[in-house]
Design a protein around this motif. Structure first.
Motif, PDB file in Angstrom:
ATOM      1  N   SER A 182       0.807  -1.228   0.000  1.00  0.00           N
ATOM      2  CA  SER A 182       0.000   0.000   0.000  1.00  0.00           C
ATOM      3  C   SER A 182       0.834   1.270   0.000  1.00  0.00           C
ATOM      4  O   SER A 182       0.299   2.371  -0.118  1.00  0.00           O
ATOM      5  N   GLY A 183       2.155   1.153   0.157  1.00  0.00           N
ATOM      6  CA  GLY A 183       3.018   2.331   0.075  1.00  0.00           C
ATOM      7  C   GLY A 183       3.558   2.799   1.412  1.00  0.00           C
ATOM      8  O   GLY A 183       3.823   3.999   1.587  1.00  0.00           O
ATOM      9  N   LYS A 184       3.781   1.876   2.342  1.00  0.00           N
ATOM     10  CA  LYS A 184       4.273   2.290   3.670  1.00  0.00           C
ATOM     11  C   LYS A 184       5.696   2.844   3.600  1.00  0.00           C
ATOM     12  O   LYS A 184       6.025   3.802   4.291  1.00  0.00           O
ATOM     13  N   ILE A 317      -0.320   6.229  11.760  1.00  0.00           N
ATOM     14  CA  ILE A 317      -0.873   6.653  10.473  1.00  0.00           C
ATOM     15  C   ILE A 317      -1.296   5.400   9.712  1.00  0.00           C
ATOM     16  O   ILE A 317      -0.479   4.515   9.480  1.00  0.00           O
ATOM     17  N   THR A 318      -2.570   5.337   9.357  1.00  0.00           N
ATOM     18  CA  THR A 318      -3.086   4.191   8.606  1.00  0.00           C
ATOM     19  C   THR A 318      -3.207   4.560   7.137  1.00  0.00           C
ATOM     20  O   THR A 318      -3.938   5.500   6.785  1.00  0.00           O
ATOM     21  N   ILE A 319      -2.484   3.848   6.300  1.00  0.00           N
ATOM     22  CA  ILE A 319      -2.476   4.124   4.862  1.00  0.00           C
ATOM     23  C   ILE A 319      -3.592   3.313   4.206  1.00  0.00           C
ATOM     24  O   ILE A 319      -3.618   2.085   4.324  1.00  0.00           O
ATOM     25  N   ASN A 366      -2.667  -4.054  -4.047  1.00  0.00           N
ATOM     26  CA  ASN A 366      -2.415  -2.622  -3.907  1.00  0.00           C
ATOM     27  C   ASN A 366      -1.447  -2.062  -4.962  1.00  0.00           C
ATOM     28  O   ASN A 366      -1.432  -2.550  -6.091  1.00  0.00           O
ATOM     29  N   ILE A 367      -0.660  -1.059  -4.585  1.00  0.00           N
ATOM     30  CA  ILE A 367       0.193  -0.365  -5.557  1.00  0.00           C
ATOM     31  C   ILE A 367       1.205  -1.312  -6.173  1.00  0.00           C
ATOM     32  O   ILE A 367       1.536  -1.209  -7.353  1.00  0.00           O
ATOM     33  N   ARG A 368       1.703  -2.267  -5.382  1.00  0.00           N
ATOM     34  CA  ARG A 368       2.671  -3.221  -5.900  1.00  0.00           C
ATOM     35  C   ARG A 368       2.058  -4.043  -7.044  1.00  0.00           C
ATOM     36  O   ARG A 368       2.703  -4.289  -8.060  1.00  0.00           O
ATOM     37  N   GLU A 369       0.808  -4.464  -6.890  1.00  0.00           N
ATOM     38  CA  GLU A 369       0.140  -5.230  -7.938  1.00  0.00           C
ATOM     39  C   GLU A 369      -0.115  -4.351  -9.160  1.00  0.00           C
ATOM     40  O   GLU A 369       0.055  -4.798 -10.299  1.00  0.00           O
TER      41      GLU A 369
END
Length: 479
Positions: A182-184, A317-319, A366-369
């Motif tokens: 998700s971009g952590k 912080i929840t992304i 998420n973003i990786r996929e």
């Protein structure tokens, strides 16, 4: 009398300073007579200092005590010389001889300074470790800057970045929550880049990738001979490497309880102690942690320490996952495609319907996929225009499923405000859409999964007006 006393004190002070210098110091006059040798130099030559002060550098050379005397070369050349010298027992040293002249240009002294091979190797190892850490961090930072720019079109992610920017100006620990991909790490780098530590090291660490038996030595380092197979020079740990900078602990939930206790102590005291060491060392490290697990549930299960949780969870912080950031999907996809075009000098584009198909997919990875899919379609599709059909083929979903995904994800927005009948129908529509998509549009598999007959599934789909039957795969009819 007082002048003589002051002179003696100055000479004594100078002698003390030279004796405690880290290295060998050896001095001759302009004729080569030895006038000073500190203890380290005398030990290297294997002679007492008192004996050396009655000798010349030429005596040492003639006796074979030293080979390649730098003092001789300085006297002959009247300029600084750096060279190797060899001592008894085949030991060597790299030394520098410097000439000292009086106001008339006469050579009055030669000062030779050197460091032992062991001392040099220790410094080289220290510099290599530091440079390797910086090199890795710079490489990752360059990759990050060239491949990933901040995309924050959706209000939810904009709120996250606003919180992150406020947190960046403090040294408080930050805990980033979010699904895998998700971009952590992007968020962690954003915090680092906006902090006063941005000129120091950013060191990302995947806690899940470090073997349990090596965790302590990796995080805190070890002294020479601490355990079998250890580097004989010892090793600095991640906290020492990141001193003054930022340590990003990804997948923090994978640390075992003993390691959690040791990490807690570092956070509480600001000190680390190497494995096999006896003296703690102060470190100044800003901690950003991340996890895709529920640490509160882990605390209840006894697998995550409550005290460590509160140390790390100062600024949580929840992304949000990508499926809750629909405004960002097309921007990210276009950005990834532009990066690939730049890298391979191509000019590929997404059609409007192709972008819509990407936006309607729920992206469990998420973003990786998303990045993976964009790269895959870039490589596989030879045409410059990437169409909706190309996207559907890559994703393995039918047109109707992709078009219905947006409706499924909108379920939570006003679901609870509708009537029971409307809520029931919407739930069934969302449920069947998800089941059919997970089954690749296969009617028989979807019916089995839902626990109803094939004909019953058809009747529900027809009654809800969700799609035409021709859009689904029915192996019973095709046979």
């Amino acid at each position: 009398m007082s002048g003589t006393s002051k002179k003696e004190k100055e000479i004594e002070l100078l002698h003390t300073i030279l004796q405690h210098c880290d290295g060998s110091i050896f001095v001759t006059d302009g004729e080569g007579r030895i006038i000073f040798s500190n203890d380290e130099s005398s030990q290297a030559l294997g002679l007492a200092t008192e004996d050396l002060l009655h000798m010349t550098i030429y005596d040492l050379v003639d006796a074979g005590i030293t080979k390649g005397a730098v003092s001789v070369k300085v006297i002959e050349r009247r300029c600084p010389v750096t060279d190797r010298v060899y001592y008894p027992g085949h030991r060597e040293n790299i030394v520098t001889g410097t000439p000292v002249f009086d106001d008339s240009g006469n050579l009055i002294m030669v000062v030779v300074y050197g460091q032992g091979k062991k001392s040099i190797s220790e410094r080289i190892k220290f510099l290599e470790e530091r440079d390797n850490a910086f090199s890795q961090a710079v490489d990752k930072l360059l990759d990050f800057q060239s491949e990933s720019h901040i995309v924050a079109e959706s209000p939810t992610i904009q709120t996250c970045f606003s919180m992150a920017k406020n947190a960046a100006h403090r040294d408080s620990s930050v805990m980033l929550y979010g699904e895998s991909g998700s971009g952590k790490e992007i968020m962690a780098r954003f915090i680092y880049n906006n902090s006063y530590r941005a000129q120091r090291l950013f060191l990302p660490v995947n806690c899940a990738a470090i073997p349990l038996e090596l965790m302590e030595s990796e995080f805190f380092g070890y002294e020479r001979g601490a355990f079998t197979g250890a580097n004989h020079e010892g090793k600095r740990g991640l906290f020492e490497l990141a001193d003054g900078g930022t340590l990003f602990l990804d997948e923090i939930g994978e640390l075992n309880l003993p390691m959690q206790a040791k990490l807690l102590r570092v956070l509480a005291t600001g000190e680390v102690q190497r494995v096999g060491g006896s003296k703690p060392k102060k470190v100044d490290v800003r901690i950003i942690a991340a996890t895709n697990r529920d640490l509160r549930l882990m605390m209840e299960d006894g697998t995550f320490r409550e005290d460590l949780y509160y140390r790390l969870n100062v600024i949580p912080i929840t992304i949000p996952p990508l499926r809750k950031r629909h405004e960002d999907i097309t921007v990210l996809a276009t950005q990834f495609l532009c990066q690939l075009n730049k890298k391979y000098s191509t000019h590929k584009l997404f059609s409007g319907p192709a972008l819509a198909a990407l936006q309607n997919y729920d992206w469990p990875g998420n973003i990786r996929e998303l990045r993976n899919v964009v790269e895959r379609v870039f490589v596989i599709i030879p045409e410059d225009m990437i169409t909706e059909q190309h996207i559907r083929d890559i994703l393995g979903v039918s047109h109707t499923v992709a078009a219905s995904a947006g409706e499924e994800m909108a379920l939570s927005e006003d679901f609870w405000e509708s009537s029971l009948q409307t809520a029931t129908e919407r739930f069934q529509r969302a449920y069947l859409t998800r089941v059919l998509r997970s089954c690749g549009g296969n009617i028989r598999a979807a019916a089995r999964y839902a626990g109803i007959g094939r004909s019953g599934l058809y009747k529900k789909l027809d009654r809800m007006g969700m799609m035409e039957k021709s859009h689904w795969i029915d192996p019973d009819k095709s046979s």
